[in-house]
Scaffold this motif. Structure first.
Motif, PDB file in Angstrom:
ATOM      1  N   ILE A   1       0.834  -1.201   0.000  1.00 34.12           N
ATOM      2  CA  ILE A   1       0.000   0.000   0.000  1.00 34.12           C
ATOM      3  C   ILE A   1       0.869   1.251   0.000  1.00 34.12           C
ATOM      4  CG2 ILE A   1      -1.664   1.328   1.350  1.00 34.12           C
ATOM      5  CD1 ILE A   1      -2.885  -1.333   2.246  1.00 34.12           C
TER       6      ILE A   1
ATOM      7  N   VAL B   1      -6.241  -1.144  -4.878  1.00 30.54           N
ATOM      8  CA  VAL B   1      -5.268  -0.342  -4.139  1.00 30.54           C
ATOM      9  C   VAL B   1      -5.319   1.105  -4.584  1.00 30.54           C
ATOM     10  CG1 VAL B   1      -3.340  -0.786  -5.740  1.00 30.54           C
ATOM     11  CG2 VAL B   1      -2.880  -0.308  -3.304  1.00 30.54           C
TER      12      VAL B   1
ATOM     13  N   THR C   1      -5.700   4.260  -1.949  1.00 27.40           N
ATOM     14  CA  THR C   1      -4.755   5.370  -1.803  1.00 27.40           C
ATOM     15  C   THR C   1      -5.411   6.708  -2.104  1.00 27.40           C
ATOM     16  OG1 THR C   1      -3.912   5.013  -4.063  1.00 27.40           O
ATOM     17  CG2 THR C   1      -2.753   3.909  -2.267  1.00 27.40           C
TER      18      THR C   1
END
Length: 330
Positions: A24, A212, A216
């Motif tokens: 991440i 992901v 983010t």
């Protein structure tokens, strides 16, 4: 340059990120760079914790004065701190190292952020803390079912129990995050392309499988938000069903299995796994999610208009395409 060197308070405020080398954290680098945000990447200290309750974790953090001072110095002048560090081991066993990374570290960073005058500390936790309940939400209710989810729940409890809260602390519960090169995603692609790909009933159940990229983007939105943010926020649903995920990952229709058969199989599997020290809880949970998914209650993101664009279908399709290039017969 020493990555833990102090930030010049006279310069423009920057964001500090711990865990930038992880799955991440590395994706977060790209997101923040695209927004033109100045970031200082910090190395997270390696900690161990013997405590299994929030009070014990706070007591252990209180004696780590040297580590707290080092971190506070490294955070001087930072406006935001994001903790993307930790151990992502859903199938791992309990250990002081696991509790140190997922429970003690967030408290230490929060204490250091307070001391450094940071405006907001964002900690990345996991929706796994709510376990097998029918839905995920932003409440304090947790039902951890494994060593990993217990360590994450312990971190959340310890952060909530802190009394020194000059810095705003927000915990993001990340859902089942996928990335084109993540091993978990590659495993999902292999299963989705195999005869094992199946769903319970018609496969219309919502799933918290996510991208992901969306995580983010959401993390950046939470960190930069000008107003108040709840202490716990849930990564928003990307709109996928269990059948959608398998189609995108495997390029084929999954089998439909009777719901009663799936429930009975999972009940038996968890019973055996419990007798063996939760050895198979991780794989069984992945099977449960493949069959039944888990719905998400709308939360802060929906109310504040901070839901990122869904990317999970594209991520899974990209992972499937990459696998086919490597193994055309697979």
């Amino acid at each position: 340059m020493n990555p833990n060197s102090p930030i010049d308070p006279a310069s423009e405020p920057v964001w500090a990120v711990l865990g930038a080398s992880g799955f991440i954290g590395s994706a977060l680098q790209s997101t923040l760079a695209s927004r033109g945000i100045t970031v200082r990447y910090l190395k997270a200290p390696r900690l161990t914790a013997v405590s299994t309750d929030a009070a014990g974790i706070l007591a252990e953090a209180a004696v780590l004065e040297n580590e707290r001072l080092d971190l506070a110095g490294a955070l001087a002048g930072a406006d935001v701190v994001i903790n993307a560090a930790g151990l992502a081991t859903p199938s791992g066993t309990d250990s002081p190292v696991l509790r140190g990374a997922n429970a003690l570290l967030p408290v230490l960073v929060a204490d250091a952020a307070d001391a450094a005058g940071v405006r907001r500390f964002v900690h990345l936790s996991s929706a796994a803390v709510q376990g097998h309940r029918p839905f995920l939400d932003e409440s304090s209710y947790v039902q951890p079912f494994s060593a990993y989810s217990r360590s994450k729940a312990l971190g959340e409890a310890a952060l909530a129990a802190r009394t020194q809260k000059n810095c705003g602390v927000v915990t993001i519960r990340a859902t089942s995050v996928q990335g084109p090169e993540r091993q978990t995603t590659l495993t999902l692609v292999r299963v989705a392309a195999s005869p094992l790909a199946s769903v319970a009933g018609r496969g219309e159940a919502p799933t918290p499988v996510s991208s992901v990229h969306a995580l983010t983007e959401f993390t950046a939105a939470v960190a930069s938000y000008d107003g108040e943010v709840p202490s716990v926020v849930l990564q928003p649903w990307e709109g996928a069903t269990v059948a959608d995920v398998l189609r995108a990952a495997g390029g084929r229709e999954p089998k439909r299995l009777p719901r009663w058969f799936c429930r009975a199989s999972l009940k038996a599997g968890y019973a055996v796994s419990s007798l063996l020290g939760e050895r198979f809880h991780g794989p069984l949970r992945r099977l449960e999610m493949m069959w039944f998914g888990q719905r998400q209650e709308p939360g802060w993101a929906e109310a504040a208009g901070k839901v990122p664009a869904p990317r999970v279908a594209q991520v899974l399709d990209d992972a499937r395409t990459a696998r086919q290039r490597v193994d055309p017969a697979g």
